[in-house]
Design a protein around this motif. Sequence first.
Motif, PDB file in Angstrom:
ATOM      1  N   PRO A   1     -34.211   3.114 -46.225  1.00  0.00           N
ATOM      2  CA  PRO A   1     -35.061   3.505 -45.097  1.00  0.00           C
ATOM      3  C   PRO A   1     -36.308   4.260 -45.543  1.00  0.00           C
ATOM      4  N   THR A   2     -37.413   3.993 -44.860  1.00  0.00           N
ATOM      5  CA  THR A   2     -38.666   4.696 -45.107  1.00  0.00           C
ATOM      6  C   THR A   2     -39.219   5.206 -43.786  1.00  0.00           C
ATOM      7  N   LEU A   3     -40.128   6.168 -43.843  1.00  0.00           N
ATOM      8  CA  LEU A   3     -40.708   6.731 -42.638  1.00  0.00           C
ATOM      9  C   LEU A   3     -41.494   5.663 -41.901  1.00  0.00           C
ATOM     10  N   GLY A   4     -41.101   5.384 -40.670  1.00  0.00           N
ATOM     11  CA  GLY A   4     -41.768   4.361 -39.883  1.00  0.00           C
ATOM     12  C   GLY A   4     -41.335   2.965 -40.240  1.00  0.00           C
ATOM     13  N   GLY A   5     -40.351   2.847 -41.151  1.00  0.00           N
ATOM     14  CA  GLY A   5     -39.883   1.526 -41.564  1.00  0.00           C
ATOM     15  C   GLY A   5     -38.467   1.283 -41.122  1.00  0.00           C
ATOM     16  N   ASN A   6     -37.675   0.675 -42.014  1.00  0.00           N
ATOM     17  CA  ASN A   6     -36.301   0.345 -41.673  1.00  0.00           C
ATOM     18  C   ASN A   6     -35.462   1.607 -41.585  1.00  0.00           C
ATOM     19  N   SER A   7     -34.573   1.650 -40.626  1.00  0.00           N
ATOM     20  CA  SER A   7     -33.655   2.775 -40.489  1.00  0.00           C
ATOM     21  C   SER A   7     -32.259   2.408 -40.949  1.00  0.00           C
ATOM     22  N   ALA A   8     -32.078   1.172 -41.420  1.00  0.00           N
ATOM     23  CA  ALA A   8     -30.776   0.720 -41.896  1.00  0.00           C
ATOM     24  C   ALA A   8     -30.999  -0.409 -42.881  1.00  0.00           C
ATOM     25  N   PRO A   9     -29.996  -0.731 -43.704  1.00  0.00           N
ATOM     26  CA  PRO A   9     -30.145  -1.845 -44.628  1.00  0.00           C
ATOM     27  C   PRO A   9     -30.555  -3.114 -43.904  1.00  0.00           C
ATOM     28  N   ALA A  10     -31.335  -3.943 -44.580  1.00  0.00           N
ATOM     29  CA  ALA A  10     -31.919  -5.112 -43.933  1.00  0.00           C
ATOM     30  C   ALA A  10     -30.891  -6.175 -43.619  1.00  0.00           C
ATOM     31  N   HIS A  11     -29.692  -6.071 -44.187  1.00  0.00           N
ATOM     32  CA  HIS A  11     -28.702  -7.104 -43.955  1.00  0.00           C
ATOM     33  C   HIS A  11     -27.304  -6.518 -44.089  1.00  0.00           C
ATOM     34  N   SER A  12     -26.335  -7.234 -43.548  1.00  0.00           N
ATOM     35  CA  SER A  12     -24.958  -6.812 -43.720  1.00  0.00           C
ATOM     36  C   SER A  12     -24.491  -7.230 -45.095  1.00  0.00           C
ATOM     37  N   SER A  13     -23.415  -6.578 -45.570  1.00  0.00           N
ATOM     38  CA  SER A  13     -22.983  -6.793 -46.933  1.00  0.00           C
ATOM     39  C   SER A  13     -22.494  -8.200 -47.205  1.00  0.00           C
ATOM     40  N   ASP A  14     -22.116  -8.955 -46.184  1.00  0.00           N
ATOM     41  CA  ASP A  14     -21.624 -10.289 -46.438  1.00  0.00           C
ATOM     42  C   ASP A  14     -22.708 -11.366 -46.242  1.00  0.00           C
ATOM     43  N   ALA A  15     -23.970 -10.925 -46.197  1.00  0.00           N
ATOM     44  CA  ALA A  15     -25.063 -11.881 -46.028  1.00  0.00           C
ATOM     45  C   ALA A  15     -25.970 -11.915 -47.234  1.00  0.00           C
TER      46      ALA A  15
END
Length: 272
Positions: free
Chosen positions: A255-269
């Motif tokens: 996560p970055t400020l103003g960016g993603n607040s969670a991983p971009a994908h689930s672990s099985d993807a």
Amino acid sequence: MNFVSRGLWIVGGLGLALAACAPKRVAPVQNYSLGLSRAGYRDYAAAKANICDAEPRWLTDELSAMNGLMEGFLSSTEQAKNPNSVDHGRHMELLKEASGSLGKVLDVHQANLRALQKCGFAKSGAFPQLGQRGQELVEQSRTRLTEGGELLALQEAQRKWQEEAPQREQTARQTWCAKTEVGSTDVFYARQFADGRTEWLFCDGHVVQSAAAAGSEPTLVSPEGLSAKDRRKVKPPKYLEAARGYPPEEVDKQPTLGGNSAPAHSSDASGE
């Protein structure tokens, strides 16, 4: 004047005299500490006291101390947004300390500054400058507290991402690495850190790394202990090409400020 009228006049006069002599309410001093700063202030509204009854010289000192504390807070948290600063950690700690207490103190100080405008001495001495500067500092401090809340939430999200990354990596490896032959160039997981560094992990143990600096060339890192036979199987351009072809939306991003607040994908993807 008859006896009744005279009696009422005396009683009324005594009432006015007693009212004039009634003691004025005094607001107690409350001491506030933030980092290395200290300041005493009074909550006149809570004490049902009139700030205009305060001794002007003492009031000047109280308001000056509070303004000074806010100036110190602002200067000691200005690098909280800059993770590359040597002061970043210390400034984040002060923001964390202030997040649970400073807001209430700002409310009291702002109320005092507003009440001050009704006093006969409000336009004399240092009070005009103290009032104007104080209002500016209150607003700046509130903004910094709001920003600080976002930064603290981001810090926690980044910590959690870092803590859980090994498990996501392991799950992706188990899902996508059916074969681990050296030279297969199968990417099973990629991650991007908040500073821009990116890693592409291959099933055969190789890693392509890209530095945070824009325009920097990615490099291939081989696992330790490769035999001469396996080293001959390694074709660096193929690994670099596989990394470039990895879907950006599948990269696990910190996560970055103003960016993603969670991983971009689930672990099985993960993987290709």
